[in-house]
Design a protein around this motif. Structure first.
Motif, PDB file in Angstrom:
ATOM      1  N   ARG A 103       0.835  -1.216   0.000  1.00 15.27           N
ATOM      2  CA  ARG A 103       0.000   0.000   0.000  1.00 15.27           C
ATOM      3  C   ARG A 103       0.863   1.256   0.000  1.00 15.27           C
ATOM      4  NH1 ARG A 103      -5.272  -0.841   0.536  1.00 15.27           N
ATOM      5  NH2 ARG A 103      -6.050  -2.660   1.648  1.00 15.27           N
ATOM      6  N   PHE A 104       0.343   2.314  -0.643  1.00 12.28           N
ATOM      7  CA  PHE A 104       1.012   3.618  -0.647  1.00 12.28           C
ATOM      8  C   PHE A 104      -0.009   4.697  -0.994  1.00 12.28           C
ATOM      9  CE2 PHE A 104       4.307   6.717  -2.085  1.00 12.28           C
ATOM     10  CZ  PHE A 104       5.034   6.746  -0.908  1.00 12.28           C
ATOM     11  N   GLN A 105       0.437   5.717  -1.718  1.00 12.77           N
ATOM     12  CA  GLN A 105      -0.392   6.901  -1.995  1.00 12.77           C
ATOM     13  C   GLN A 105      -1.768   6.577  -2.588  1.00 12.77           C
ATOM     14  OE1 GLN A 105       1.997   9.905  -3.599  1.00 12.77           O
ATOM     15  NE2 GLN A 105       0.357  11.198  -4.351  1.00 12.77           N
ATOM     16  N   ASP A 106      -1.837   5.569  -3.452  1.00 13.81           N
ATOM     17  CA  ASP A 106      -3.127   5.233  -4.067  1.00 13.81           C
ATOM     18  C   ASP A 106      -4.152   4.814  -3.017  1.00 13.81           C
ATOM     19  OD1 ASP A 106      -2.211   5.587  -6.809  1.00 13.81           O
ATOM     20  OD2 ASP A 106      -1.076   3.749  -6.504  1.00 13.81           O
ATOM     21  N   SER A 107      -3.682   4.180  -1.934  1.00 13.07           N
ATOM     22  CA  SER A 107      -4.618   3.807  -0.857  1.00 13.07           C
ATOM     23  C   SER A 107      -5.270   5.056  -0.277  1.00 13.07           C
ATOM     24  CB  SER A 107      -3.890   3.063   0.272  1.00 13.07           C
ATOM     25  OG  SER A 107      -3.600   1.743  -0.094  1.00 13.07           O
ATOM     26  N   THR A 108      -4.468   6.101  -0.088  1.00 10.03           N
ATOM     27  CA  THR A 108      -5.005   7.345   0.486  1.00 10.03           C
ATOM     28  C   THR A 108      -6.029   7.980  -0.460  1.00 10.03           C
ATOM     29  OG1 THR A 108      -2.805   7.648   1.424  1.00 10.03           O
ATOM     30  CG2 THR A 108      -4.320   9.508   1.592  1.00 10.03           C
ATOM     31  N   ILE A 109      -5.701   7.968  -1.745  1.00 10.52           N
ATOM     32  CA  ILE A 109      -6.620   8.575  -2.711  1.00 10.52           C
ATOM     33  C   ILE A 109      -7.941   7.781  -2.751  1.00 10.52           C
ATOM     34  CG2 ILE A 109      -6.947   9.205  -5.162  1.00 10.52           C
ATOM     35  CD1 ILE A 109      -4.809  10.850  -3.392  1.00 10.52           C
ATOM     36  N   VAL A 110      -7.827   6.462  -2.741  1.00  9.02           N
ATOM     37  CA  VAL A 110      -9.037   5.628  -2.835  1.00  9.02           C
ATOM     38  C   VAL A 110      -9.840   5.651  -1.523  1.00  9.02           C
ATOM     39  CG1 VAL A 110      -9.801   3.222  -2.992  1.00  9.02           C
ATOM     40  CG2 VAL A 110      -8.219   4.133  -4.691  1.00  9.02           C
ATOM     41  N   TYR A 111      -9.186   5.394  -0.404  1.00  7.32           N
ATOM     42  CA  TYR A 111      -9.927   5.257   0.872  1.00  7.32           C
ATOM     43  C   TYR A 111     -10.340   6.613   1.441  1.00  7.32           C
ATOM     44  CZ  TYR A 111      -8.827   0.237   1.192  1.00  7.32           C
ATOM     45  OH  TYR A 111      -8.743  -1.117   0.963  1.00  7.32           O
ATOM     46  N   GLN A 112      -9.336   7.537   1.564  1.00  5.08           N
ATOM     47  CA  GLN A 112      -9.683   8.822   2.180  1.00  5.08           C
ATOM     48  C   GLN A 112     -10.330   9.765   1.158  1.00  5.08           C
ATOM     49  OE1 GLN A 112      -6.722   7.096   3.397  1.00  5.08           O
ATOM     50  NE2 GLN A 112      -8.272   6.711   4.953  1.00  5.08           N
ATOM     51  N   GLY A 113      -9.800   9.751  -0.075  1.00  2.00           N
ATOM     52  CA  GLY A 113     -10.303  10.681  -1.087  1.00  2.00           C
ATOM     53  C   GLY A 113     -11.649  10.252  -1.647  1.00  2.00           C
ATOM     54  N   ILE A 114     -11.648   9.147  -2.365  1.00  3.89           N
ATOM     55  CA  ILE A 114     -12.869   8.761  -3.085  1.00  3.89           C
ATOM     56  C   ILE A 114     -13.939   8.242  -2.107  1.00  3.89           C
ATOM     57  CG2 ILE A 114     -13.806   7.233  -4.872  1.00  3.89           C
ATOM     58  CD1 ILE A 114     -11.024   7.479  -6.267  1.00  3.89           C
ATOM     59  N   CYS A 115     -13.539   7.441  -1.130  1.00  7.99           N
ATOM     60  CA  CYS A 115     -14.570   6.855  -0.252  1.00  7.99           C
ATOM     61  C   CYS A 115     -14.946   7.739   0.924  1.00  7.99           C
ATOM     62  CB  CYS A 115     -14.143   5.481   0.211  1.00  7.99           C
ATOM     63  SG  CYS A 115     -14.247   4.351  -1.163  1.00  7.99           S
ATOM     64  N   ASN A 116     -14.002   8.484   1.488  1.00 11.15           N
ATOM     65  CA  ASN A 116     -14.347   9.322   2.647  1.00 11.15           C
ATOM     66  C   ASN A 116     -14.540  10.790   2.272  1.00 11.15           C
ATOM     67  OD1 ASN A 116     -14.163   7.043   4.165  1.00 11.15           O
ATOM     68  ND2 ASN A 116     -12.378   7.651   5.345  1.00 11.15           N
ATOM     69  N   ASN A 117     -14.501  11.066   0.975  1.00  9.57           N
ATOM     70  CA  ASN A 117     -14.806  12.422   0.476  1.00  9.57           C
ATOM     71  C   ASN A 117     -13.881  13.517   0.959  1.00  9.57           C
ATOM     72  OD1 ASN A 117     -17.023  11.838  -1.171  1.00  9.57           O
ATOM     73  ND2 ASN A 117     -18.266  11.528   0.687  1.00  9.57           N
ATOM     74  N   ILE A 118     -12.644  13.190   1.213  1.00  9.20           N
ATOM     75  CA  ILE A 118     -11.682  14.250   1.542  1.00  9.20           C
ATOM     76  C   ILE A 118     -11.073  14.742   0.230  1.00  9.20           C
ATOM     77  CG2 ILE A 118      -9.514  14.762   2.751  1.00  9.20           C
ATOM     78  CD1 ILE A 118     -10.461  12.916   4.920  1.00  9.20           C
ATOM     79  N   ASN A 119     -10.901  16.045   0.151  1.00  6.38           N
ATOM     80  CA  ASN A 119     -10.467  16.674  -1.092  1.00  6.38           C
ATOM     81  C   ASN A 119      -9.204  15.996  -1.663  1.00  6.38           C
ATOM     82  OD1 ASN A 119      -8.823  18.755  -2.648  1.00  6.38           O
ATOM     83  ND2 ASN A 119     -10.855  19.705  -2.521  1.00  6.38           N
ATOM     84  N   ILE A 120      -9.334  15.498  -2.896  1.00  7.49           N
ATOM     85  CA  ILE A 120      -8.243  14.710  -3.486  1.00  7.49           C
ATOM     86  C   ILE A 120      -7.022  15.579  -3.805  1.00  7.49           C
ATOM     87  CG2 ILE A 120      -7.613  13.319  -5.525  1.00  7.49           C
ATOM     88  CD1 ILE A 120     -10.339  11.993  -5.293  1.00  7.49           C
ATOM     89  N   ASN A 121      -7.280  16.837  -4.215  1.00  4.93           N
ATOM     90  CA  ASN A 121      -6.131  17.719  -4.473  1.00  4.93           C
ATOM     91  C   ASN A 121      -5.330  17.964  -3.206  1.00  4.93           C
ATOM     92  OD1 ASN A 121      -6.609  18.012  -7.170  1.00  4.93           O
ATOM     93  ND2 ASN A 121      -7.987  19.775  -6.871  1.00  4.93           N
ATOM     94  N   LEU A 122      -6.069  18.140  -2.099  1.00  2.00           N
ATOM     95  CA  LEU A 122      -5.393  18.350  -0.814  1.00  2.00           C
ATOM     96  C   LEU A 122      -4.549  17.124  -0.451  1.00  2.00           C
ATOM     97  CD1 LEU A 122      -5.098  19.959   1.908  1.00  2.00           C
ATOM     98  CD2 LEU A 122      -7.045  18.621   2.718  1.00  2.00           C
ATOM     99  N   LEU A 123      -5.150  15.937  -0.604  1.00  2.00           N
ATOM    100  CA  LEU A 123      -4.424  14.701  -0.272  1.00  2.00           C
ATOM    101  C   LEU A 123      -3.190  14.558  -1.167  1.00  2.00           C
ATOM    102  CD1 LEU A 123      -7.444  12.246   0.121  1.00  2.00           C
ATOM    103  CD2 LEU A 123      -6.004  13.133   1.964  1.00  2.00           C
ATOM    104  N   ASN A 124      -3.381  14.806  -2.465  1.00  2.00           N
ATOM    105  CA  ASN A 124      -2.237  14.694  -3.382  1.00  2.00           C
ATOM    106  C   ASN A 124      -1.149  15.700  -3.046  1.00  2.00           C
ATOM    107  OD1 ASN A 124      -2.478  12.510  -5.149  1.00  2.00           O
ATOM    108  ND2 ASN A 124      -4.081  13.558  -6.318  1.00  2.00           N
ATOM    109  N   ASN A 125      -1.588  16.923  -2.673  1.00  2.00           N
ATOM    110  CA  ASN A 125      -0.594  17.946  -2.316  1.00  2.00           C
ATOM    111  C   ASN A 125       0.251  17.500  -1.134  1.00  2.00           C
ATOM    112  OD1 ASN A 125      -0.947  19.871  -4.210  1.00  2.00           O
ATOM    113  ND2 ASN A 125      -2.529  20.993  -3.088  1.00  2.00           N
ATOM    114  N   ILE A 126      -0.411  16.950  -0.116  1.00  2.00           N
ATOM    115  CA  ILE A 126       0.358  16.533   1.071  1.00  2.00           C
ATOM    116  C   ILE A 126       1.263  15.347   0.707  1.00  2.00           C
ATOM    117  CG2 ILE A 126       0.264  15.744   3.477  1.00  2.00           C
ATOM    118  CD1 ILE A 126      -2.467  17.136   3.713  1.00  2.00           C
ATOM    119  N   CYS A 127       0.692  14.375  -0.020  1.00  2.00           N
ATOM    120  CA  CYS A 127       1.507  13.211  -0.421  1.00  2.00           C
ATOM    121  C   CYS A 127       2.709  13.661  -1.239  1.00  2.00           C
ATOM    122  CB  CYS A 127       0.684  12.235  -1.264  1.00  2.00           C
ATOM    123  SG  CYS A 127      -0.517  11.306  -0.314  1.00  2.00           S
ATOM    124  N   ASN A 128       2.473  14.556  -2.197  1.00  2.00           N
ATOM    125  CA  ASN A 128       3.570  15.000  -3.057  1.00  2.00           C
ATOM    126  C   ASN A 128       4.599  15.822  -2.297  1.00  2.00           C
ATOM    127  OD1 ASN A 128       2.446  13.692  -5.201  1.00  2.00           O
ATOM    128  ND2 ASN A 128       1.339  15.491  -5.982  1.00  2.00           N
TER     129      ASN A 128
END
Ligand code: ADP
Ligand code: TYD
Length: 221
Positions: A103-128
């Protein structure tokens, strides 16, 4: 053995998929194969890897499913990534190792972003920000019906099951989100999780040979 990469470093391989899809089984098999063939390799997992991140893992994956809200949870997943990246993954890549991560960044995008509705740009910004924009060279998505995956996951002596109590619909959404991300993106290889452990391992080893071949020819050309 020396590998080239977009930042002149090792090879970064991640495994993604729903709970019980067979990721950690395949991570261990690939690690063992590369080790036996004398490749410089480490394996790690997320959340986890370092002492701090393993402690954060316990907070995240044990206990009551509703014990914290989605944003608190997302920040802890990201904090765990930051420590694992800084102390384990980045130094290994810098010294030209192969890093295999469950598991890595894609898990965050899928679980927190797509499923928990947290802003994906924000998540990507922090991950990046954590990784300085570095993505895996290859991501294996093991695709399986979540009902089968959850059955497999519950079968073992597994204590990290906070999320596995979520509904089947939730896990279906995870599967669909992964497929949407992975389709039409060269970084991913989607593997049928219904195949046997050995068949999946063989597909992965063949593919890793291709990736390593590309990395070596980049160095020698
Ligand atoms: P994950 O890390 O994706 O949660 P695991 O690798 O821990 O999945 O596998 C969950 C369970 O399913 C384990 O008991 C494992 O032995 C079993 N398993 C893994 N891959 C397969 C497979 N291809 N076919 C059948 N059982 C599998
Ligand atoms: P784990 O036991 O490692 O996965 P599996 O059940 O597939 O063996 O549990 C990790 C859980 O944490 C899983 O439900 C996915 C979730 N997760 C996130 O929600 N966000 C993340 O960024 C990561 C790395 C994991």
């Amino acid at each position: 053995m020396h590998f080239d990469h977009n930042t002149n470093s090792g090879i970064f391989i991640t495994f993604e998929g729903g709970d019980g899809s067979g990721k950690s089984t395949q991570v261990k098999l690939l690690y063992k194969y590369l080790l036996e063939n004398n490749y410089p390799v480490i394996m790690t997992r997320e959340p986890g890897g370092t002492q701090i991140s393993e402690q954060l893992r316990t907070i995240l994956l044990q206990g009551n499913v509703n014990k914290m809200n989605a944003i608190t949870e997302a920040l802890i997943f990201l904090a765990a990534r930051s420590d694992n990246w800084e102390k384990l993954i980045k130094p290994a890549l810098d010294s030209n190792k192969i890093v295999i991560c469950d598991r890595f960044q894609d898990s965050t995008i899928v679980y927190q972003g797509i499923c928990n509705n947290i802003n994906i740009n924000l998540l990507n910004n922090i991950c990046n920000t954590i990784t300085n924009n570095m993505l895996p060279n290859r991501t294996y998505l093991i695709n399986i019906d979540p009902v089968i995956g959850l059955k497999r996951s519950m079968r073992q002596d597994n204590v990290d099951i906070r999320f596995e109590h979520k509904s089947t619909e939730y896990h279906k959404r995870i599967q669909e989100a992964y497929l949407r991300i992975a389709n039409n993106n060269d970084r991913y290889l989607i593997i049928d999780g219904n195949l046997s452990i050995e068949e999946i391992n063989n597909i992965i080893i063949k593919d890793v040979w291709k990736i390593m071949g590309k990395a070596i020819s980049k160095v020698t050309n």
